[in-house]
Design a protein around this motif. Sequence first.
Motif, PDB file in Angstrom:
ATOM      1  N   LEU A  53      52.717  42.523  64.338  1.00 14.98           N
ATOM      2  CA  LEU A  53      51.897  43.713  64.574  1.00 14.98           C
ATOM      3  C   LEU A  53      50.694  43.756  63.642  1.00 14.98           C
ATOM      4  O   LEU A  53      49.585  44.095  64.051  1.00 14.98           O
ATOM      5  CB  LEU A  53      52.752  44.974  64.407  1.00 14.98           C
ATOM      6  CG  LEU A  53      52.137  46.293  64.813  1.00 14.98           C
ATOM      7  CD1 LEU A  53      51.741  46.293  66.281  1.00 14.98           C
ATOM      8  CD2 LEU A  53      53.120  47.420  64.549  1.00 14.98           C
ATOM      9  N   GLY A  54      50.895  43.376  62.402  1.00 14.27           N
ATOM     10  CA  GLY A  54      49.814  43.443  61.426  1.00 14.27           C
ATOM     11  C   GLY A  54      48.850  42.275  61.445  1.00 14.27           C
ATOM     12  O   GLY A  54      47.707  42.418  61.009  1.00 14.27           O
ATOM     13  N   ASN A  55      49.287  41.123  61.952  1.00 12.98           N
ATOM     14  CA  ASN A  55      48.471  39.915  61.781  1.00 12.98           C
ATOM     15  C   ASN A  55      48.106  39.150  63.044  1.00 12.98           C
ATOM     16  O   ASN A  55      47.178  38.336  63.006  1.00 12.98           O
ATOM     17  CB  ASN A  55      49.175  38.959  60.818  1.00 12.98           C
ATOM     18  CG  ASN A  55      49.279  39.548  59.432  1.00 12.98           C
ATOM     19  OD1 ASN A  55      48.282  39.854  58.797  1.00 12.98           O
ATOM     20  ND2 ASN A  55      50.511  39.742  58.976  1.00 12.98           N
ATOM     21  N   ALA A  56      48.806  39.350  64.138  1.00 13.58           N
ATOM     22  CA  ALA A  56      48.494  38.611  65.362  1.00 13.58           C
ATOM     23  C   ALA A  56      47.162  39.080  65.936  1.00 13.58           C
ATOM     24  O   ALA A  56      46.846  40.271  65.887  1.00 13.58           O
ATOM     25  CB  ALA A  56      49.599  38.799  66.387  1.00 13.58           C
ATOM     26  N   ALA A 110      54.143  43.328  71.582  1.00 12.96           N
ATOM     27  CA  ALA A 110      53.243  42.542  72.441  1.00 12.96           C
ATOM     28  C   ALA A 110      52.297  43.456  73.216  1.00 12.96           C
ATOM     29  O   ALA A 110      51.101  43.172  73.325  1.00 12.96           O
ATOM     30  CB  ALA A 110      54.053  41.673  73.395  1.00 12.96           C
ATOM     31  N   SER A 111      52.810  44.559  73.704  1.00 13.03           N
ATOM     32  CA  SER A 111      51.980  45.506  74.440  1.00 13.03           C
ATOM     33  C   SER A 111      50.921  46.136  73.542  1.00 13.03           C
ATOM     34  O   SER A 111      49.754  46.260  73.927  1.00 13.03           O
ATOM     35  CB  SER A 111      52.869  46.591  75.054  1.00 13.03           C
ATOM     36  OG  SER A 111      52.092  47.554  75.705  1.00 13.03           O
ATOM     37  N   THR A 112      51.326  46.503  72.336  1.00 15.33           N
ATOM     38  CA  THR A 112      50.388  47.117  71.390  1.00 15.33           C
ATOM     39  C   THR A 112      49.248  46.161  71.046  1.00 15.33           C
ATOM     40  O   THR A 112      48.099  46.576  70.898  1.00 15.33           O
ATOM     41  CB  THR A 112      51.131  47.535  70.103  1.00 15.33           C
ATOM     42  OG1 THR A 112      52.131  48.493  70.455  1.00 15.33           O
ATOM     43  CG2 THR A 112      50.192  48.131  69.080  1.00 15.33           C
ATOM     44  N   LYS A 113      49.561  44.873  70.935  1.00 16.89           N
ATOM     45  CA  LYS A 113      48.557  43.861  70.580  1.00 16.89           C
ATOM     46  C   LYS A 113      47.906  43.237  71.812  1.00 16.89           C
ATOM     47  O   LYS A 113      47.117  42.306  71.694  1.00 16.89           O
ATOM     48  CB  LYS A 113      49.201  42.760  69.733  1.00 16.89           C
ATOM     49  CG  LYS A 113      49.754  43.230  68.394  1.00 16.89           C
ATOM     50  CD  LYS A 113      48.685  43.800  67.478  1.00 16.89           C
ATOM     51  CE  LYS A 113      47.870  42.707  66.848  1.00 16.89           C
ATOM     52  NZ  LYS A 113      47.022  43.166  65.750  1.00 16.89           N
ATOM     53  N   ASP A 114      48.216  43.754  73.002  1.00 11.59           N
ATOM     54  CA  ASP A 114      47.669  43.248  74.261  1.00 11.59           C
ATOM     55  C   ASP A 114      47.964  41.760  74.446  1.00 11.59           C
ATOM     56  O   ASP A 114      47.120  40.995  74.905  1.00 11.59           O
ATOM     57  CB  ASP A 114      46.167  43.534  74.338  1.00 11.59           C
ATOM     58  CG  ASP A 114      45.635  43.475  75.754  1.00 11.59           C
ATOM     59  OD1 ASP A 114      46.418  43.683  76.700  1.00 11.59           O
ATOM     60  OD2 ASP A 114      44.431  43.189  75.922  1.00 11.59           O
ATOM     61  N   CYS A 115      49.169  41.349  74.062  1.00 11.88           N
ATOM     62  CA  CYS A 115      49.599  39.956  74.203  1.00 11.88           C
ATOM     63  C   CYS A 115      50.210  39.757  75.581  1.00 11.88           C
ATOM     64  O   CYS A 115      51.127  40.489  75.958  1.00 11.88           O
ATOM     65  CB  CYS A 115      50.616  39.593  73.118  1.00 11.88           C
ATOM     66  SG  CYS A 115      49.950  39.697  71.453  1.00 11.88           S
ATOM     67  N   PRO A 116      49.729  38.777  76.345  1.00 11.36           N
ATOM     68  CA  PRO A 116      50.171  38.627  77.729  1.00 11.36           C
ATOM     69  C   PRO A 116      51.505  37.915  77.919  1.00 11.36           C
ATOM     70  O   PRO A 116      52.041  37.911  79.024  1.00 11.36           O
ATOM     71  CB  PRO A 116      49.041  37.813  78.356  1.00 11.36           C
ATOM     72  CG  PRO A 116      48.517  36.987  77.225  1.00 11.36           C
ATOM     73  CD  PRO A 116      48.630  37.877  76.012  1.00 11.36           C
ATOM     74  N   ALA A 117      52.039  37.287  76.853  1.00 15.06           N
ATOM     75  CA  ALA A 117      53.283  36.524  77.016  1.00 15.06           C
ATOM     76  C   ALA A 117      54.049  36.433  75.706  1.00 15.06           C
ATOM     77  O   ALA A 117      53.460  36.426  74.622  1.00 15.06           O
ATOM     78  CB  ALA A 117      52.986  35.121  77.536  1.00 15.06           C
ATOM     79  N   GLY A 143      45.182  32.176  72.209  1.00 14.10           N
ATOM     80  CA  GLY A 143      45.707  31.871  70.890  1.00 14.10           C
ATOM     81  C   GLY A 143      47.206  32.078  70.874  1.00 14.10           C
ATOM     82  O   GLY A 143      47.797  32.526  71.854  1.00 14.10           O
ATOM     83  N   VAL A 144      47.805  31.743  69.748  1.00 10.03           N
ATOM     84  CA  VAL A 144      49.256  31.833  69.586  1.00 10.03           C
ATOM     85  C   VAL A 144      49.551  32.416  68.211  1.00 10.03           C
ATOM     86  O   VAL A 144      48.876  32.083  67.228  1.00 10.03           O
ATOM     87  CB  VAL A 144      49.894  30.426  69.688  1.00 10.03           C
ATOM     88  CG1 VAL A 144      51.397  30.478  69.443  1.00 10.03           C
ATOM     89  CG2 VAL A 144      49.594  29.778  71.036  1.00 10.03           C
ATOM     90  N   TYR A 145      50.569  33.268  68.139  1.00 11.00           N
ATOM     91  CA  TYR A 145      51.066  33.741  66.855  1.00 11.00           C
ATOM     92  C   TYR A 145      52.568  33.535  66.839  1.00 11.00           C
ATOM     93  O   TYR A 145      53.269  33.960  67.752  1.00 11.00           O
ATOM     94  CB  TYR A 145      50.738  35.216  66.607  1.00 11.00           C
ATOM     95  CG  TYR A 145      50.909  35.583  65.157  1.00 11.00           C
ATOM     96  CD1 TYR A 145      49.873  35.367  64.256  1.00 11.00           C
ATOM     97  CD2 TYR A 145      52.103  36.098  64.681  1.00 11.00           C
ATOM     98  CE1 TYR A 145      50.021  35.660  62.911  1.00 11.00           C
ATOM     99  CE2 TYR A 145      52.257  36.402  63.338  1.00 11.00           C
ATOM    100  CZ  TYR A 145      51.211  36.176  62.459  1.00 11.00           C
ATOM    101  OH  TYR A 145      51.371  36.470  61.124  1.00 11.00           O
ATOM    102  N   CYS A 205      46.778  37.153  72.043  1.00 10.98           N
ATOM    103  CA  CYS A 205      47.461  35.880  71.847  1.00 10.98           C
ATOM    104  C   CYS A 205      48.846  35.932  72.482  1.00 10.98           C
ATOM    105  O   CYS A 205      49.329  36.997  72.844  1.00 10.98           O
ATOM    106  CB  CYS A 205      47.574  35.555  70.357  1.00 10.98           C
ATOM    107  SG  CYS A 205      48.741  36.600  69.459  1.00 10.98           S
ATOM    108  N   ILE A 206      49.492  34.779  72.620  1.00 12.58           N
ATOM    109  CA  ILE A 206      50.885  34.776  73.032  1.00 12.58           C
ATOM    110  C   ILE A 206      51.744  34.751  71.770  1.00 12.58           C
ATOM    111  O   ILE A 206      51.309  34.282  70.722  1.00 12.58           O
ATOM    112  CB  ILE A 206      51.224  33.613  73.982  1.00 12.58           C
ATOM    113  CG1 ILE A 206      50.987  32.260  73.327  1.00 12.58           C
ATOM    114  CG2 ILE A 206      50.438  33.731  75.273  1.00 12.58           C
ATOM    115  CD1 ILE A 206      51.489  31.097  74.149  1.00 12.58           C
TER     116      ILE A 206
END
Length: 120
Positions: free
Chosen positions: A37-40, A59-66, A26-28, A44-45
């Motif tokens: 932080l609150g909605n992604a 990104a790290s907190t939300k485990d976003c890879p990119a 997914g994408v945010y 997602c990237i």
Amino acid sequence: MKISELGAFIDAQCIQNDYTDNDIQGVYTGDLLSDILGNADEGCIIVTIQAHRNTIAVASTKDCPAVIVCNDRPVPDDMITAAEQEHIAVFRTGKNQFEVSGMMYDRLGCGSKTDAGGAS
């Protein structure tokens, strides 16, 4: 689509390439880190113009890879270092957030001709 395909697809330079080559889920798109932080969704990237190390922390907190940094914003060394430590890919493109988001929306199959409302 895999993260490794992202650069060629959106015409972006990968400036931090020590990452796990996962499928994009997914994408945010956002420029307020508190909103991201609150909605992604986790995993997602992130598409943004925020080019600093706090973007990587979110990104790290939300485990976003990119993270895709738009509008050819300069990316500081401390952002690249933080991304390297967290194994988060960082891309930079001259495209704006609207363009990148639209391309990703189409590529991920979100825009079908039978969306809610019955239009076809």
